[in-house]
Each structure stands twice: as C-alpha cells, then as structure tokens.
Design an enzyme around this catalytic site. Structure first.
Site, mmCIF file in Angstrom:
data_model
loop_
_atom_site.group_PDB
_atom_site.id
_atom_site.type_symbol
_atom_site.label_atom_id
_atom_site.label_comp_id
_atom_site.label_asym_id
_atom_site.label_seq_id
_atom_site.Cartn_x
_atom_site.Cartn_y
_atom_site.Cartn_z
ATOM 1 N N SER A 129 0.834 -1.203 0.000
ATOM 2 C CA SER A 129 0.000 0.000 0.000
ATOM 3 C C SER A 129 0.865 1.247 0.000
ATOM 4 O O SER A 129 1.952 1.261 0.567
ATOM 5 C CB SER A 129 -0.920 0.026 1.226
ATOM 6 N N LYS A 183 -4.383 -6.834 3.179
ATOM 7 C CA LYS A 183 -4.371 -5.698 2.242
ATOM 8 C C LYS A 183 -5.785 -5.407 1.734
ATOM 9 O O LYS A 183 -6.173 -4.247 1.557
ATOM 10 C CB LYS A 183 -3.451 -6.008 1.064
ATOM 11 N N HIS A 186 -7.500 -3.615 4.488
ATOM 12 C CA HIS A 186 -6.918 -2.270 4.484
ATOM 13 C C HIS A 186 -7.675 -1.396 3.487
ATOM 14 O O HIS A 186 -8.060 -0.264 3.791
ATOM 15 C CB HIS A 186 -5.433 -2.358 4.115
ATOM 16 N N ASN A 187 -7.913 -1.916 2.291
ATOM 17 C CA ASN A 187 -8.623 -1.151 1.271
ATOM 18 C C ASN A 187 -10.083 -0.924 1.640
ATOM 19 O O ASN A 187 -10.661 0.119 1.332
ATOM 20 C CB ASN A 187 -8.524 -1.852 -0.086
ATOM 21 N N GLU A 190 -10.080 1.830 3.952
ATOM 22 C CA GLU A 190 -9.808 3.018 3.127
ATOM 23 C C GLU A 190 -11.090 3.550 2.496
ATOM 24 O O GLU A 190 -11.359 4.759 2.523
ATOM 25 C CB GLU A 190 -8.790 2.637 2.058
#
Length: 457
Positions: A129, A183, A186-187, A190
């Site tokens: 990222s 990940k 994480h997105n 986000e």
C-alpha cells in the site's frame, strides 16, 4: 542480496527503483521492452544503474539469479499471475525458490496457488500500500507465507518499506495468503474513511453552508491534533485547489466514484464469514449509488430531487463524532481480519498488522495507537459516543445522505444498547420453525411456550 521483479508498470517501476536504491541487485523483466528502458534511464539518473539488469525473457532472468531465487510479481491480478508462474516453472525455477505475488490478487486465489505450486516452488503473497509514491520511497508491506523463503529476504524488505519511529512497516502478518486478505481489508477501511470524510464535508458544505476553503481550514485544525491522517490531509489539500478564475476545483469533478474491486471483496467476505462491518459495506454501496444512472435499473433507482435543510453545527462535537466514527471503521476491519484468521487458521498478528499501517500506506493516521488499545479504549469515549449520536441525528435531519456515518452509529448502538433481535428470531420461528433460545438457555419453539391461534397462522 539479489532479487528479480516481473512487471514494470507504475508500481513495479517505482518499487524497482526503491529496491536498488536500498542496495539490492535487481534483475527486472516486462513484456514491454520500453518499460525496461524507462526503468534503466531512471536508474541512471539516480546513480544506481550498476545494480540493475534488464532481461528480455524469463529464461534469461532465471539463469541470472543465484539459487535459491527470490522473484517478485507485480502484474495484474487474475489469470496473468498463473501464466507468469507457469512460465517461470518452464524457465527453470525450483522447489527452494520463492515467488511472491505483490499485486492486488484475491486472497482465495493465493490459497489455491499455494496448493497448486507447492511441489514446484514456494508461493507467497504480499500486499503493498502507498501507491506509486509509497512504492518509490517506502510503502507499507503486508507479507504472508511460510518461513523458508521469507527468511532470506525479509531483512531487505524491512529496509525497503516505510518506517515509523525506527520500526519498519514491513511484516509477515500471518500464514498462507493472509497478506492479501489484510491488504484487502486495508482497502475496505480506506473506502470507509474516504466516504466518512466526504460525508463530513457534505454536512459542512450543504448542511452548514461552508465553503471548500473554510472546510479545508477545519480539517487543518483537526490535523494539528490527534486526528492527523493522510486521508484527512489530502482532502484538505483538494478542497483548497482552485481554477485560475477562483472556482473550487472540487466543484468541477463528476460525482461518479470508481472502484477496483477490493472494497467489494471486503464486503463479500465479511458476509460469507458472518462478521458485521456495516461501515465498510456502506462505503461500497455509496460508490455504487453514485453510478446508478449507468445501470439497467436506472429508471427504477432515480427519484425526483428533494429539498434539504440547513443546520447549525457545533464543530467540537463534529470533531468528536468524526474521531469515534474513524476509530470504529478500523475496529470493524480488524474484527474481520481476526475472524478470517480464526476461520482459516492463519495466526495473523494484529499488532504486526497495525505496525505495517503506521506509515507509507493510505490509511496511516496518528491515532493508530488508540486503535491498538482496542474496544476497552473506545468504551471510555463517553463524550464522543454522545457526539456521534447527536451529529448523526442532526445530519440525517437535513435530508442529505450519510451512509457511513449512519452505519457506524448503528454499529455501535447495536453492540452497546438493547437489541431487537429477539423479535426477528421469533418471526423466523413463527413461519419457518427455526427455533428460539430463551434467556435460560433452553432451545425450543414458540409453540412450546404458548398456544398460537391457527387463524393468525
């Protein structure tokens, strides 16, 4: 240390420059020869070209690497990853070599590939990222897989990744393909944080009548304290941008929001695992709603414009509400990671996961220390809880849309106040005989407790 990299697009090129700048010797390949020439030109400019070798095919790349080999893939997710893996097998990689998928692949594909290639090479995954800038100067790196191949290269990646207070933002977070799952979440976080900031902007702009410049100043004030984050900082910067004739640049941008799929995967996997992440799901749906005009159901999903109302907003209360809502978006994501880790036996280390997010990545924020303290810390935020309730109620009263703000308030309320689930479960048993559980722990049916009039049935 010698590493190979396949795929010299924007992310691949920038990561390659970072690798050789940190002292690694790199063998690089891309099907497009111009990409290799561009990388070589950049390496010459930064004075590191002696550590870069551009090759014209994968056989040459494998021959140049000393065994055991370490190969990074930065190619588009999907079938191309498998095609490159098979080409590498044909080119001579062996069981002791490690191939790391560094793209935005679905973690389920990573699980399948680990089994598929287990007798041919070691397959591992790593989520990266930070975008192109992060890849060039220090990204957040969420790796996973067995220890064999990683032991050879992780010390180098600790130098390549961003650092926070002297600690690297590279970590092997867990086993199997957990790096890609982390990940993905994480997105998802986000998505939620971006939408939440946009909703706060909407409330201030259309609810309170503030200008983009005034909202930017509010965001800047918040950033001077514990709410400092990358996303809040770039939002402030965007709101300050103006055209040559003084118009706010944000007003010239079409309202449709794009997506690449990881937010949708987050929502889908949360539903499959039975773990509630309503703020993250609401953010995905909010993006979909901006594109309803392009769907076949557009006529059924388009309504007449409605008037909205203005209101006075206490900025301190709004700050408190935003603070708590942000914390809860992260906590939902971590709960999803923990649940998936338990279901897949990944042994994900949440402390290491948070360490990778401290710098270099899109969701970096100064208040990650508060996230690490967990639910116990959130339970102390009585002022913020009341602020979130009042701000959400006032926001909805304007007639504007606040999907993530509302979902976050509902999430907290559902988990911290009396629920209405007992009536829904009774409804299920009434028409479907799914069973109910009483407060004493007894499992039975409604008919076991009371005689139900057949006419009602």
């Amino acid at each position: 240390m010698q590493v190979a990299l396949v795929g010299l697009g924007v992310m691949g090129k920038n990561l390659a420059l970072n690798l050789i700048e940190k002292g690694l010797t790199l063998v690089a390949y891309d099907t497009n020869p111009d990409a290799g020439e561009e990388l070589l030109s950049c390496a010459k400019t930064q004075g590191t070209a002696e550590r870069l070798h551009i090759v014209s095919d994968l056989h040459d790349m494998v021959r140049r690497l000393e065994a055991p080999r370490s190969i990074l893939l930065l190619v588009p997710a999907g079938e191309l990853v498998d095609r490159v893996c098979q080409d590498l097998v044909d080119a001579g990689v062996g069981k002791d070599d490690i191939i790391v998928d560094c793209g935005n692949s679905n973690y389920k594909d990573g699980i399948a590939r680990k089994l598929k290639y287990q007798n041919k090479f070691e397959f591992a995954t790593m989520g990266i990222s930070g975008g192109a800038e992060g890849a060039r100067h220090g990204p957040a790196m969420m790796a996973s897989g067995s220890e064999g191949g990683w032991e050879r290269i992780e010390s180098s990646f600790e130098k390549v990744a961003a650092s926070y207070n002297g600690e690297s933002c590279f970590a092997r977070v867990g086993q199997s393909a957990s790096g890609h799952f982390v990940k993905m979440v994480h997105n998802g976080i986000e998505y939620a944080l971006m939408q939440l900031i946009a909703e706060i902007y909407q409330l201030l702009r259309l609810g309170a009548g503030k200008t983009p410049q005034q909202i930017a100043e509010i965001f800047d004030t918040w950033s001077e304290g514990e709410l400092n984050s990358y996303l809040l900082a770039i939002s402030s910067h965007i709101l300050k941008l103006e055209t040559t004739d003084g118009k706010a640049l944000v007003d010239l941008i079409d309202n449709k929001v794009g997506a690449k799929g990881t937010g949708l995967w987050t929502a889908q996997n949360a539903l499959e695992l039975g773990i509630a992440v309503p703020s993250l799901v609401a953010a995905v749906q909010a993006r979909h709603l901006t594109n309803t005009g392009d769907t076949h159901a557009a006529k059924e999903m388009t309504y007449a414009a409605k008037a909205t109302e203005r209101l006075d907003i206490d900025l301190d209360e709004l700050k408190d509400a935003f603070h708590l809502a942000s914390l809860l978006c992260y906590r939902q994501g971590l709960a999803l990671i923990k649940g998936a880790s338990r279901a897949h036996q990944w042994k994900v280390d949440l402390a290491k996961t948070l360490q990778t997010w401290r710098a270099g990545c899109i969701i970096r924020a100064d208040y990650l220390d508060q996230i690490a303290e967990g639910v116990e810390f959130i339970d102390t935020l009585d002022t913020q809880v009341k602020a979130l309730r009042r701000i959400t109620g006032a926001a909805v009263s304007t007639g504007l849309a606040f999907p993530v703000l509302s979902a976050t308030q509902n999430y907290l309320a559902t988990l911290s106040t009396p629920s209405n689930g007992h009536l829904v479960q009774a409804q299920r048993d009434y028409f479907g005989e799914h069973g109910i559980k009483t407060h004493s722990g007894e499992v039975c049916h409604l008919t076991d407790l009371v005689e139900i009039d057949a006419k009602v049935r």
